[in-house]
Motif scaffolding. Sequence first.
Motif: not given
Ligand SMILES: [Cu+2]
Length: 132
Positions: A44, A48, A66, A69-70
């Motif tokens: 994770h 970023h 974002f 990714h999440h």
């Molecule tokens: Cu994050």
Amino acid sequence: ADDVARALKDPVYDTEPWNSISTEGFRNRIEGWGIHRVRNVGNHNRVHQWVGGPMAGAASPEDPVFWLHHSFIDLLWDRWRKAHPKAAYLPGRKPASPGRDRDYVFGLDDPMPPWNVTPRKLLDHSKIYRYA
Ligand SMILES: [Cu+2]
């Protein structure tokens, strides 16, 4: 891929001291704090940094990446839960001395800001959505 596979194989959700320096457990293997410092694994957090720009700071939700990714991290959570159905969320209670990152260590029934939802209420999302 190896980092993700290693995280998914870990049968324990979290370990003491329940924060960013924990070196075992699914949570920090996916998060990538202490594990990264010890064994150069990131998951994770490294994503970023790799993406950079707004993704590297507090404005990261402004970047569409974002959300992709999440969503992927959420998928990994779902896969881990299915792989370890008897594994408990840890810590069950907020530790008496949670140490560093104490504002981010929550027991199973501790309300989390800003909406005061407990981890227990978020463990099972299958009634709201599921992955194919
Ligand atoms: Cu994050």
